[in-house]
Design an enzyme around this catalytic site. Structure first.
Site, PDB file in Angstrom:
ATOM      1  CG  HIS A 164     -10.042  24.218 -35.830  1.00 51.63           C
ATOM      2  ND1 HIS A 164     -10.880  24.377 -34.763  1.00 51.63           N
ATOM      3  CD2 HIS A 164      -8.792  24.304 -35.337  1.00 51.63           C
ATOM      4  CE1 HIS A 164     -10.170  24.563 -33.668  1.00 51.63           C
ATOM      5  NE2 HIS A 164      -8.894  24.517 -33.981  1.00 51.63           N
ATOM      6  CB  CYS A 165      -8.655  19.621 -34.827  1.00 51.04           C
ATOM      7  SG  CYS A 165      -7.659  21.090 -34.506  1.00 51.04           S
ATOM      8  CB  ILE A 166     -11.643  15.656 -34.625  1.00 53.29           C
ATOM      9  CG1 ILE A 166     -10.958  15.967 -33.293  1.00 53.29           C
ATOM     10  CG2 ILE A 166     -11.965  14.166 -34.699  1.00 53.29           C
ATOM     11  CD1 ILE A 166     -11.803  15.650 -32.079  1.00 53.29           C
TER      12      ILE A 166
END
Length: 445
Positions: free
Chosen positions: A281-283
């Site tokens: 959910h980030c990178i």
């Protein structure tokens, strides 16, 4: 002006008192990988916590004390629920009861890689309907610099209340690393930026009650950029080693041996590794928030754009290499059965969001291959309306497939057994580096 200062002081002092003596009631909007661990940490310190989530099933599980997040200790969770410190609801009418409201909702990208703030806007609009004097609102969702002041602030002040006079507003980006047993919500340094000095003071006081070290910054925009930079740093360096892998593939050099040797240098380098793509959910998402915002300032983030292009290309490279391995065995993809070993986006987590494994499965299916998967952390998942179920990892399953494609290097997998029973292995994570036998069956990415 004097009266306003009195009201501001009264609102701030009363809220600070409630925060410091732990009589404040904390609301957490979004009970996922960020929100639920946060709820538990606050409740363990004696705060009453109310979770708000639109999922009725998730709210029911919280109220029954049933844990659904791997990073949360199930016994601790059930204990604090049983003590009456945690409850969950599906609507925002509870907001007037809350002293602190923490927003932990998703911030995805749309199909054009532009920020999609629909969840942030929706919950902020709901909070604004019920906002009262003396509350702190803190956004933890990762987003582009300026979101707190440009999106949240106007919506909240639309209630008729004024920031730093009637309510307080801050951004404190989440730094959750799913599966990390060393660094948790409690002992991960917490960056906090306020919309004004009073907001910063209140937010720092709140977070310092349960988190070991707070890092105050001058404003919310700085805090927002800090988080986006952290993940952009990782994305760019992953892209660098992925590009090196693509070169090493052409030069017939073992990228893993190169990196292992390079990492022996005691200064000037840090470990990053190639792989089948980036997930979670980030990178895969956060760098594009910065890339999008930069265009507002007539600035092109070329480095970030190139990194994203390289990382997004990796599933196609994995497909091509899988076809090469099959071809060496005299197998056409259309007559092959392939086992995807690991569907989660990273080791030892149960989260398949943005996992490159999903795209790799689709690409190989498009070539006509039959695809099965095993992942002890992801028993089943649905994608594009198709439900898939994990298969038991047995010698019989391994013997029945033409290729084992290791996409996620979960611990606890018996790779010796895999190598003994498999006909061919494509290892995208160097999970087989300690294999003692049957190394001739393994092709590294």
């Amino acid at each position: 002006m004097i009266n306003n200062l009195i009201f501001e002081a009264d609102a701030k002092l009363e809220l600070l008192k409630r925060i410091k003596d732990h009589t404040a009631t904390v609301g957490v909007v979004g009970l996922g990988y960020v929100g639920l661990p946060f709820v538990v940490e606050k409740a363990k310190m004696g705060y009453k916590v109310v979770g708000i989530d639109r999922s009725e099933s998730r709210v029911a599980m919280v109220n029954r004390g049933e844990n659904f997040i791997g990073d949360v200790n199930s016994q601790e969770f059930s204990d604090v629920v049983a003590s009456g410190l945690i409850r969950a609801v599906t609507d925002f009418s509870v907001v007037p009861e809350l002293d602190v409201i923490v927003i932990c909702v998703p911030t995805p990208l749309n199909k054009n890689l532009a920020p999609d703030l629909q969840y942030v806007r929706a919950v902020t609009e709901q909070i604004a309907k019920y906002l009262r004097k003396g509350q702190l609102v803190s956004l933890e969702s990762t987003t582009y610099p300026g979101t707190t002041e440009e999106v949240l602030l106007p919506l909240l002040e639309g209630s008729g209340l004024k920031v730093n006079e009637d309510f307080f507003l801050a951004h404190s980006p989440e730094r959750v690393d799913p599966g990390n047993r060393r660094y948790t919500t409690k002992n991960t340094n917490k960056v906090v930026g306020g919309v004004g000095d009073a907001s910063l003071e209140v937010a720092v006081a709140f977070y310092s009650q349960t988190i070991e070290h707070i890092v105050p910054v001058s404003n919310a925009k700085t805090a927002e950029l800090c988080k986006v930079f952290e993940n952009t740093f990782r994305a760019v360096n992953i892209a660098l080693v992925n590009e090196l892998l693509l070169l090493c593939d052409r030069m017939d050099i073992n990228i893993w041996e190169v990196l292992e040797a390079a990492h022996t240098k005691p200064f000037g380098i840090m470990p990053f590794f190639p792989g089948p793509g980036v997930g979670g959910h980030c990178i895969p998402l956060d760098p594009h928030y910065l890339e999008w915002k930069a265009k507002e300032f007539n600035f092109n983030t070329r480095f970030i754009a190139l990194a994203g292009e390289i990382n997004r290309s990796m599933p196609e490279f994995v497909r091509d290499k899988a076809l090469r391995v099959l071809n060496k065995s005299g197998k056409a993809a259309s007559r092959s059965r392939i086992l995807i070993l690991g569907i989660a986006y990273k080791r030892d987590v149960d989260d398949p969001r943005e996992s490159p494994a999903v795209e790799i499965m689709e690409l190989l299916q498009h070539e006509g291959a039959e695809i099965v998967y095993h992942d002890r952390f992801v028993a089943e998942f649905e994608h594009n309306g198709l439900r898939r179920v994990s298969q038991a990892l047995t010698p019989e399953l391994l013997d029945s497939v033409d290729l084992v494609l290791i996409v996620t290097d979960h611990s606890g997998v018996d790779y010796e057994m895999v190598a003994t029973s498999a006909h061919a292995i494509l290892d995208t994570r160097n999970a087989t580096k300690n294999l003692r036998n049957n190394r001739h069956k393994v092709t590294l990415l």
